[in-house]
Design an enzyme around this catalytic site. Structure first.
Site, PDB file in Angstrom:
ATOM      1  N   GLY A  46      35.397  29.908  37.768  1.00 10.30           N
ATOM      2  CA  GLY A  46      34.543  29.466  38.877  1.00 10.30           C
ATOM      3  C   GLY A  46      34.282  30.657  39.772  1.00 10.30           C
ATOM      4  O   GLY A  46      33.931  31.727  39.287  1.00 10.30           O
ATOM      5  N   SER A  48      36.166  32.936  42.460  1.00  9.88           N
ATOM      6  CA  SER A  48      37.520  33.196  42.977  1.00  9.88           C
ATOM      7  C   SER A  48      37.564  33.232  44.503  1.00  9.88           C
ATOM      8  O   SER A  48      38.546  32.804  45.116  1.00  9.88           O
ATOM      9  CB  SER A  48      38.068  34.495  42.397  1.00  9.88           C
ATOM     10  OG  SER A  48      37.207  35.565  42.685  1.00  9.88           O
ATOM     11  N   CYS A  78      39.451  33.380  33.894  1.00 14.41           N
ATOM     12  CA  CYS A  78      38.412  34.161  34.580  1.00 14.41           C
ATOM     13  C   CYS A  78      38.676  34.233  36.091  1.00 14.41           C
ATOM     14  O   CYS A  78      39.529  35.000  36.514  1.00 14.41           O
ATOM     15  CB  CYS A  78      37.037  33.617  34.234  1.00 14.41           C
ATOM     16  SG  CYS A  78      35.736  34.780  34.639  1.00 14.41           S
ATOM     17  N   ARG A 134      30.271  36.526  33.849  1.00 12.71           N
ATOM     18  CA  ARG A 134      30.485  37.436  34.997  1.00 12.71           C
ATOM     19  C   ARG A 134      31.980  37.720  35.167  1.00 12.71           C
ATOM     20  O   ARG A 134      32.596  37.463  36.213  1.00 12.71           O
ATOM     21  CB  ARG A 134      29.886  36.855  36.281  1.00 12.71           C
ATOM     22  CG  ARG A 134      29.608  37.940  37.321  1.00 12.71           C
ATOM     23  CD  ARG A 134      28.559  37.513  38.332  1.00 12.71           C
ATOM     24  NE  ARG A 134      28.990  36.434  39.155  1.00 12.71           N
ATOM     25  CZ  ARG A 134      29.309  36.536  40.439  1.00 12.71           C
ATOM     26  NH1 ARG A 134      29.238  37.694  41.048  1.00 12.71           N
ATOM     27  NH2 ARG A 134      29.683  35.493  41.124  1.00 12.71           N
ATOM     28  N   HIS A 169      36.397  32.261  28.649  1.00 11.31           N
ATOM     29  CA  HIS A 169      36.502  30.807  28.861  1.00 11.31           C
ATOM     30  C   HIS A 169      36.794  30.035  27.565  1.00 11.31           C
ATOM     31  O   HIS A 169      35.875  29.451  26.975  1.00 11.31           O
ATOM     32  CB  HIS A 169      35.182  30.282  29.450  1.00 11.31           C
ATOM     33  CG  HIS A 169      34.951  30.661  30.867  1.00 11.31           C
ATOM     34  ND1 HIS A 169      35.155  29.800  31.914  1.00 11.31           N
ATOM     35  CD2 HIS A 169      34.539  31.827  31.418  1.00 11.31           C
ATOM     36  CE1 HIS A 169      34.881  30.407  33.054  1.00 11.31           C
ATOM     37  NE2 HIS A 169      34.496  31.639  32.776  1.00 11.31           N
ATOM     38  N   GLU A 171      37.909  27.192  27.183  1.00 10.76           N
ATOM     39  CA  GLU A 171      37.573  25.761  27.296  1.00 10.76           C
ATOM     40  C   GLU A 171      36.160  25.480  26.789  1.00 10.76           C
ATOM     41  O   GLU A 171      35.811  24.324  26.556  1.00 10.76           O
ATOM     42  CB  GLU A 171      37.762  25.268  28.745  1.00 10.76           C
ATOM     43  CG  GLU A 171      36.679  25.659  29.738  1.00 10.76           C
ATOM     44  CD  GLU A 171      36.817  27.077  30.288  1.00 10.76           C
ATOM     45  OE1 GLU A 171      37.622  27.859  29.734  1.00 10.76           O
ATOM     46  OE2 GLU A 171      36.098  27.393  31.263  1.00 10.76           O
TER      47      GLU A 171
HETATM   48  N1  GLN Z   1      32.711  36.299  38.969  1.00  8.70           N
HETATM   49  C1  GLN Z   1      33.622  35.253  39.328  1.00  8.70           C
HETATM   50  C2  GLN Z   1      34.570  35.724  40.433  1.00  8.70           C
HETATM   51  O1  GLN Z   1      34.647  36.887  40.671  1.00  8.70           O
HETATM   52  C3  GLN Z   1      34.422  34.791  38.116  1.00  8.70           C
HETATM   53  C4  GLN Z   1      33.507  34.161  37.112  1.00  8.70           C
HETATM   54  C5  GLN Z   1      34.149  33.122  36.247  1.00  8.70           C
HETATM   55  O2  GLN Z   1      35.186  32.520  36.581  1.00  8.70           O
HETATM   56  N2  GLN Z   1      33.498  32.845  35.158  1.00  8.70           N
HETATM   57  O3  GLN Z   1      35.229  34.907  41.013  1.00  8.70           O
END
Ligand code: GLN
Length: 185
Positions: A46, A48, A78, A134, A169, A171
């Protein structure tokens, strides 16, 4: 055995079919009482910065740190791996539970998100389609951290004891090996 899915923000619901398939109970965790009712926790992908803000605002940060320090298995996906890191972009990380340095958004913008084929010797897997959204880059700072998979030279699946992190990911894949492995920690 009950798995907690940290449900403050992000892709926590996508883990449910995996744990259902494995026949294990799960619950969405949004407060300290929820943390007390689980045996292990997934911190999902998500954003962070948002999850970090909410962990503090909901008064969960120190209790979660204590649970992890007390040996509760946790898997950061992530953004979750960013929350677990000791250092994030040169600053102290939110939970500081894993001796890794993180560079956020290291592979480019949302539009640069993509699948990469990686090998995961732990699962006997060759060319696993890992979905990076990302994603952050991990640098390991302690030789007790086991690197289970790399992308080029970058660790993308690491573990220290009962704390594991993936910058991609799992999931979003159909197979359940990561979830099954997490349950074995
Ligand atoms: N770019 C998001 C972050 O820095 C992480 C992206 C992800 O959880 N897919 O929080």
């Amino acid at each position: 055995m009950k798995v907690g899915l940290l449900g403050l923000q992000g892709a926590f619901l996508d883990h449910i079919p995996h744990f259902d398939h494995l026949g294990v109970a799960h619950t969405i965790v949004r407060d300290n009482k929820g943390l007390d009712e689980i045996d292990c926790l997934v911190i999902p992908g998500g954003e962070s910065t948002v999850m970090s803000k909410f962990l503090k605002e909901f008064g969960m940060l120190s209790h979660l740190k204590d649970c992890i320090a007390g040996g509760m298995p946790v898997w950061g996906v992530c953004a979750g791996s960013i929350l677990l890191a000791e250092t994030v972009d040169g600053e102290p990380g939110t939970l500081g539970s894993l001796p890794i340095k993180i560079t956020r958004n290291a592979y480019g913008r949302q539009i640069d998100s993509r699948r990469h084929l990686i090998d995961i010797p732990l699962f006997g897997r060759h060319d696993f389609q890992a979905v990076f959204i990302r994603a952050p880059r991990i640098e390991v700072t302690d030789n007790k951290v086991v690197v289970h998979a790399v992308l080029g030279e970058d660790p993308v699946f690491v573990q220290k004891g009962s704390v594991m992190a993936t910058t991609f990911h799992p999931e979003l894949n159909e197979d359940h090996q990561f979830h099954e492995y997490f349950l074995s920690l």
